[in-house]
Design a protein around this motif. Structure first.
Motif, PDB file in Angstrom:
ATOM      1  N   GLY A 703      15.456 -25.422  33.675  1.00 30.64           N
ATOM      2  CA  GLY A 703      15.899 -26.385  32.667  1.00 30.64           C
ATOM      3  C   GLY A 703      15.011 -27.614  32.625  1.00 30.64           C
ATOM      4  O   GLY A 703      14.668 -28.120  31.542  1.00 30.64           O
ATOM      5  N   GLN A 704      14.587 -28.111  33.785  1.00 32.77           N
ATOM      6  CA  GLN A 704      13.703 -29.280  33.811  1.00 32.77           C
ATOM      7  C   GLN A 704      12.318 -28.943  33.274  1.00 32.77           C
ATOM      8  O   GLN A 704      11.662 -29.793  32.651  1.00 32.77           O
ATOM      9  CB  GLN A 704      13.614 -29.816  35.246  1.00 32.77           C
ATOM     10  N   CYS A 705      11.860 -27.702  33.506  1.00 29.00           N
ATOM     11  CA  CYS A 705      10.601 -27.266  32.891  1.00 29.00           C
ATOM     12  C   CYS A 705      10.744 -27.223  31.369  1.00 29.00           C
ATOM     13  O   CYS A 705       9.815 -27.599  30.629  1.00 29.00           O
ATOM     14  CB  CYS A 705      10.204 -25.890  33.413  1.00 29.00           C
ATOM     15  N   GLU A 709       8.799 -29.177  28.377  1.00 24.36           N
ATOM     16  CA  GLU A 709       8.251 -28.512  27.191  1.00 24.36           C
ATOM     17  C   GLU A 709       8.879 -29.043  25.902  1.00 24.36           C
ATOM     18  O   GLU A 709       8.592 -28.532  24.809  1.00 24.36           O
ATOM     19  CB  GLU A 709       8.500 -27.004  27.286  1.00 24.36           C
ATOM     20  N   ASN A 710       9.770 -30.067  26.026  1.00 25.76           N
ATOM     21  CA  ASN A 710      10.506 -30.622  24.878  1.00 25.76           C
ATOM     22  C   ASN A 710      11.385 -29.577  24.195  1.00 25.76           C
ATOM     23  O   ASN A 710      11.654 -29.660  22.994  1.00 25.76           O
ATOM     24  CB  ASN A 710       9.544 -31.238  23.855  1.00 25.76           C
ATOM     25  N   ASN A 711      11.843 -28.600  24.969  1.00 27.39           N
ATOM     26  CA  ASN A 711      12.725 -27.564  24.452  1.00 27.39           C
ATOM     27  C   ASN A 711      14.149 -27.896  24.926  1.00 27.39           C
ATOM     28  O   ASN A 711      14.660 -27.324  25.887  1.00 27.39           O
ATOM     29  CB  ASN A 711      12.276 -26.198  24.963  1.00 27.39           C
ATOM     30  N   VAL A 712      14.765 -28.853  24.236  1.00 26.76           N
ATOM     31  CA  VAL A 712      16.051 -29.393  24.666  1.00 26.76           C
ATOM     32  C   VAL A 712      17.150 -28.333  24.614  1.00 26.76           C
ATOM     33  O   VAL A 712      18.002 -28.250  25.509  1.00 26.76           O
ATOM     34  CB  VAL A 712      16.442 -30.606  23.802  1.00 26.76           C
ATOM     35  N   GLU A 713      17.147 -27.497  23.599  1.00 22.57           N
ATOM     36  CA  GLU A 713      18.202 -26.503  23.433  1.00 22.57           C
ATOM     37  C   GLU A 713      18.230 -25.531  24.604  1.00 22.57           C
ATOM     38  O   GLU A 713      19.290 -25.259  25.184  1.00 22.57           O
ATOM     39  CB  GLU A 713      17.983 -25.736  22.126  1.00 22.57           C
ATOM     40  N   ASN A 714      17.058 -25.018  24.989  1.00 21.12           N
ATOM     41  CA  ASN A 714      17.015 -24.083  26.118  1.00 21.12           C
ATOM     42  C   ASN A 714      17.291 -24.777  27.441  1.00 21.12           C
ATOM     43  O   ASN A 714      17.822 -24.160  28.373  1.00 21.12           O
ATOM     44  CB  ASN A 714      15.660 -23.377  26.167  1.00 21.12           C
ATOM     45  N   ALA A 715      16.944 -26.059  27.527  1.00 23.61           N
ATOM     46  CA  ALA A 715      17.270 -26.816  28.738  1.00 23.61           C
ATOM     47  C   ALA A 715      18.783 -26.884  28.911  1.00 23.61           C
ATOM     48  O   ALA A 715      19.310 -26.665  30.015  1.00 23.61           O
ATOM     49  CB  ALA A 715      16.670 -28.214  28.670  1.00 23.61           C
ATOM     50  N   CYS A 737      23.922 -34.951  32.078  1.00 25.19           N
ATOM     51  CA  CYS A 737      24.177 -36.373  31.760  1.00 25.19           C
ATOM     52  C   CYS A 737      22.879 -37.094  31.413  1.00 25.19           C
ATOM     53  O   CYS A 737      22.831 -37.888  30.459  1.00 25.19           O
ATOM     54  CB  CYS A 737      24.867 -37.055  32.941  1.00 25.19           C
ATOM     55  N   LYS A 738      21.844 -36.843  32.188  1.00 26.41           N
ATOM     56  CA  LYS A 738      20.556 -37.492  31.920  1.00 26.41           C
ATOM     57  C   LYS A 738      19.982 -37.055  30.577  1.00 26.41           C
ATOM     58  O   LYS A 738      19.431 -37.868  29.825  1.00 26.41           O
ATOM     59  CB  LYS A 738      19.566 -37.155  33.038  1.00 26.41           C
ATOM     60  N   LEU A 739      20.139 -35.760  30.280  1.00 29.18           N
ATOM     61  CA  LEU A 739      19.606 -35.246  29.018  1.00 29.18           C
ATOM     62  C   LEU A 739      20.358 -35.831  27.826  1.00 29.18           C
ATOM     63  O   LEU A 739      19.745 -36.220  26.816  1.00 29.18           O
ATOM     64  CB  LEU A 739      19.694 -33.716  29.014  1.00 29.18           C
ATOM     65  N   ILE A 740      21.669 -35.924  27.931  1.00 27.23           N
ATOM     66  CA  ILE A 740      22.461 -36.533  26.856  1.00 27.23           C
ATOM     67  C   ILE A 740      22.079 -37.998  26.682  1.00 27.23           C
ATOM     68  O   ILE A 740      21.915 -38.500  25.554  1.00 27.23           O
ATOM     69  CB  ILE A 740      23.964 -36.389  27.147  1.00 27.23           C
ATOM     70  N   ASN A 741      21.922 -38.692  27.796  1.00 20.05           N
ATOM     71  CA  ASN A 741      21.527 -40.104  27.737  1.00 20.05           C
ATOM     72  C   ASN A 741      20.172 -40.266  27.056  1.00 20.05           C
ATOM     73  O   ASN A 741      19.963 -41.177  26.241  1.00 20.05           O
ATOM     74  CB  ASN A 741      21.475 -40.673  29.153  1.00 20.05           C
ATOM     75  N   LYS A 742      19.241 -39.375  27.370  1.00 19.67           N
ATOM     76  CA  LYS A 742      17.913 -39.444  26.760  1.00 19.67           C
ATOM     77  C   LYS A 742      17.993 -39.207  25.259  1.00 19.67           C
ATOM     78  O   LYS A 742      17.344 -39.904  24.461  1.00 19.67           O
ATOM     79  CB  LYS A 742      16.998 -38.405  27.411  1.00 19.67           C
ATOM     80  N   LEU A 743      18.817 -38.214  24.869  1.00 16.89           N
ATOM     81  CA  LEU A 743      18.940 -37.923  23.437  1.00 16.89           C
ATOM     82  C   LEU A 743      19.564 -39.092  22.678  1.00 16.89           C
ATOM     83  O   LEU A 743      19.139 -39.445  21.570  1.00 16.89           O
ATOM     84  CB  LEU A 743      19.785 -36.659  23.245  1.00 16.89           C
ATOM     85  N   ILE A 744      20.589 -39.732  23.273  1.00 15.95           N
ATOM     86  CA  ILE A 744      21.260 -40.859  22.607  1.00 15.95           C
ATOM     87  C   ILE A 744      20.306 -42.033  22.463  1.00 15.95           C
ATOM     88  O   ILE A 744      20.191 -42.656  21.389  1.00 15.95           O
ATOM     89  CB  ILE A 744      22.517 -41.269  23.397  1.00 15.95           C
ATOM     90  N   ASN A 745      19.578 -42.335  23.527  1.00 19.67           N
ATOM     91  CA  ASN A 745      18.672 -43.482  23.485  1.00 19.67           C
ATOM     92  C   ASN A 745      17.501 -43.247  22.551  1.00 19.67           C
ATOM     93  O   ASN A 745      16.960 -44.204  21.977  1.00 19.67           O
ATOM     94  CB  ASN A 745      18.152 -43.801  24.892  1.00 19.67           C
ATOM     95  N   ASN A 746      17.099 -41.991  22.427  1.00 11.73           N
ATOM     96  CA  ASN A 746      15.988 -41.701  21.521  1.00 11.73           C
ATOM     97  C   ASN A 746      16.430 -41.687  20.061  1.00 11.73           C
ATOM     98  O   ASN A 746      15.595 -41.642  19.172  1.00 11.73           O
ATOM     99  CB  ASN A 746      15.344 -40.357  21.884  1.00 11.73           C
TER     100      ASN A 746
END
Length: 746
Positions: A703-705, A709-715, A737-746
């Motif tokens: 998932g972190q890879c 790769e900016n492939n949020v859906e597969n992550a 949680c980190k991924l959701i936070n990144k998406l919200i802030n972006n």
């Protein structure tokens, strides 16, 4: 032809049991088995019988079937070698932790007298060395908990009382100390056999891998028993130890060896005895194991068949009547009064019939003397008036069936294989089951090494680097133990290779902060001592050190070497952390295990343990894997058990971690094609490798890879799949949680 020694009847009482065309005459309990002879029906009993042709043919076919299910010389020796190594590893792991005790393994697994279908467990005796059981005051030792063995007319044969002595002088203790002591009518302070009742296995092995005793999938069950050691054999065994047996089994040399072994006392009293709570059973397991090691393959097959018959016809209806130990005792008695050349492949059925008839007479007379302590009647009070006639009837049916009862044995498909063999067909593909057994034995061995090494590391997981280094050096100091046998040294090297690797990694982690060239060089020299543990795990730790210090060229070189050595068709992943189902082991792995006689050196070629980082190695652990050290919240902690200490570490299976490090290294080197190949390999391994112990961690890395790769859906999908495997104590919760936070802030 089976010959028995000439002897005289000491009593006119005997029972007669007929099986096939052979009679067996046995005296009842006042002269057990000392008066046996075979005769043909209608002939004088002094003449020996000739074995009928059908018995020869049936014996050969039975021998062929037993060979096919793994009861053969090669598998028996493999079982013994690997279980003796496992025994040494168990004891050594206790000693390395500073526990004063030894663990010994007895029973069918280490004797090689079992099959896959019988599913025998391992009987582990934990000898508590702080106790000293003595028979003479001259054996008293200062500082030990000395106990005087008492054997008098008030104690059941095969049992003893333990009188507590003072620690500071060879004098009796005169004051009761707690509820575990008892003052008898003679004023002696005796130790109750209930002293260990409050100690469960988890508490008993609080500093060891107690979880494997519960039967992890794919791993043998272990039955741990506490015992107190005695260096000398009890008086009750003196007659057997002193007998002269020139030309008979066991030989004088064998008895001399047994005389030099130790015995134990176990906290079990004679059932129904007035002193049941005070009596301790005397165990001569070492001598018994040695005797079993000296049986030939026909004798072993006979014992295995006796156990199968017992489980098929008697145990289910009368579970507490005849034990496998009674069958073993009957077998040893029969062997001791026959010529060794009588036990051959073409006499297997006749030998089995002889043993079953002897067992019949034992049950009928309710008398089966212990082979070494002959005063101990193993069948005393064993049978109820209701069960005894039914047991005798069942045994008679088996004995008089002329072998037809063997076709009712379902264990290991004996019925089908024997029927096919009798019909002239090859019942089993050559070596199929033996190779399966060899693979299982080797995998269990690798599992044990990994388990004990990891538990040693769990003792230092929360220490500071300096204290962790000191603790590891203390572990390694046992290398100079002069009492080590060759097998002990082999066990030591197998366990400590992981510890040398950890020691080097801790030093390297310190060096990353301090930039000390000498420390770094020493760290690499320590890690080199562990590179041959298996195909990948310690090499991957070395690659991690180079990766975290920015040495991408050497990282790539090591990873390339690991990938070349990692034979996907043969290498088996080994994980001792989780209770997960073990699927079919690789066929090539099994075959290599079967063909090799160097089991301990084979591990470095065909096994890959999971890679483990403790917290003081954190600077040598990639950032993506560091999250695994902090995987739990306070609520998650409630879902953990004592055996989940590995959750405080970063642990990952070798193969997905190999591809992950390749992905990160190729990313740094800008080699996009190799990077994408590594990414595909991670996903493929997670999907197709059945025996991953940390699939959730591999999905978190993938998932972190995918995030990289900016492939949020597969992550998101990777983290969700990871949570399906392990809901609590999973760093996937952090990543989401980190991924959701990144998406919200972006």
């Amino acid at each position: 032809m089976i010959e028995l020694p000439n002897f005289r009847f000491k009593s006119s009482k005997f029972t007669q049991v007929q099986f096939s065309s052979i009679y067996v005459f046995l005296l009842c309990k006042d002269n057990f088995i000392n008066s046996c002879t075979f005769t043909l029906q209608g002939q004088k009993h002094k003449r020996m019988s000739r074995i009928p042709d059908y018995a020869h043919n049936l014996s050969l076919r039975m021998s062929r079937v037993m060979d096919g299910i793994g009861v053969n010389e090669k598998i028996v020796m493999k079982r013994r070698r690997l279980w003796l190594l496992n025994e040494s590893i168990l004891s050594l792991s206790q000693q390395l932790r500073g526990n004063d005790g030894n663990i010994f393994i007895f029973g069918s697994q280490i004797e090689g007298t079992t099959t896959l279908g019988l599913k025998s467990d391992a009987d582990c005796v934990i000898s508590i060395n702080k106790f000293n059981v003595i028979q003479d005051w001259s054996e008293w030792e200062y500082g030990k908990r000395n106990l005087l063995m008492i054997q008098d007319e008030y104690v059941s044969p095969g049992y003893c009382l333990l009188q507590i002595l003072r620690d500071d002088a060879p004098l009796p203790l005169v004051v009761e100390t707690d509820d575990n002591t008892y003052r008898d009518r003679m004023g002696r302070i005796l130790l109750k056999n209930t002293i260990f009742n409050s100690v469960g296995n988890n508490e008993l092995l609080r500093h060891g891998p107690a979880h494997s005793t519960q039967g992890d999938p794919g791993v043998n069950d272990n039955d741990f028993v506490l015992a107190l050691p005695s260096r000398l054999y009890p008086v009750q065994a003196s007659h057997w130890l002193c007998q002269h047996r020139e030309g008979h089994w066991p030989t004088n040399d064998m008895i001399q060896y047994c005389r030099n072994t130790r015995c134990f006392v176990v906290g079990v009293g004679k059932t129904g005895s007035v002193n049941e709570i005070l009596e301790w059973r005397i165990s001569t397991s070492f001598a018994e194991r040695f005797l079993m090691f000296n049986l030939n393959i026909t004798q072993i097959r006979c014992y295995v068949l006796m156990k199968m018959i017992l489980k098929t016809f008697i145990t289910q209806m009368f579970p507490n009547s005849i034990s496998s130990f009674m069958c073993k005792t009957v077998l040893i008695h029969c062997i001791s009064y026959t010529r060794s050349d009588a036990w051959k492949e073409n006499t297997l059925f006749t030998c089995l019939s002889f043993c079953l008839s002897t067992l019949y007479n034992c049950v009928q007379n309710e008398y089966c003397p212990h082979f070494i302590i002959t005063q101990n009647n193993l069948m005393s009070g064993r049978f109820s008036p209701e069960s005894k006639p039914l047991i005798l009837e069942t045994l008679r049916y088996v004995i008089e069936s002329d072998g037809r009862a063997l076709l009712e044995i379902k264990y290991d498909n004996i019925d089908k294989y024997l029927q096919s063999c009798l019909n002239g067909f090859v019942p089993i593909h050559p070596h199929f089951i033996p190779t399966l057994i060899a693979g299982q034995l080797q995998r269990n061995n690798a599992h044990g090494i990994s388990s004990h090494s990891k538990f040693l590391l769990s003792e230092i997981y929360d220490l500071s680097p300096s204290l962790a280094i000191q603790k590891l050096l203390t572990f390694m100091s046992h290398h100079h133990n002069e009492s080590f046998t060759n097998i002990d040294r082999r066990a030591y090297h197998l366990i400590t290779r992981y510890l040398w690797s950890a020691l080097g990694s801790i030093l390297a982690s310190l060096n990353i902060n301090q930039q000390d060239h000498l420390t770094y060089k020493k760290a690499l020299s320590f890690m080199s001592l562990g590179l041959d543990t298996d195909v990948a795990s310690c090499k991957l730790k070395l690659a991690s050190v180079f990766y975290c210090t920015g040495d991408n060229e050497r990282t790539e070189l090591i990873l390339k070497n690991i990938e070349e050595c990692y034979d996907l068709s043969a290498v088996e992943p080994i994980c001792s952390c989780n209770n997960f189902r073990i699927y079919a082991i690789r066929e090539r792995f099994n075959r290599l295990c079967y063909e090799s006689n160097e089991e301990s050196t084979l591990l470095k070629h065909i096994t890959a343990s999971c890679v483990c980082f403790i917290r003081c190695e954190i600077n040598c652990c990639p950032l993506e894997l560091q999250h695994e050290m902090f995987r739990y919240t306070q609520e998650d902690f409630a879902y953990r058990s004592y055996n989940d200490k590995w959750m405080d570490m970063s642990v990952v299976d070798s193969l997905p971690y190999l591809y992950f490090l390749q992905y990160k290294t190729y990313s740094r080197l800008g080699r996009q094609d190799d990077k994408q190949r590594a990414l595909s390999n991670i996903a493929r391994t997670i999907d197709v490798e059945p025996n991953l112990g940390h699939r959730d961690t591999a999905l978190n890395l993938l998932g972190q890879c995918m995030e990289e790769e900016n492939n949020v859906e597969n992550a998101f999908k990777c983290y969700a799949l990871s949570l399906q495997i392990r809901r609590q104590n999973n760093s996937a919760n952090i990543h989401i949680c980190k991924l959701i936070n990144k998406l919200i802030n972006n």
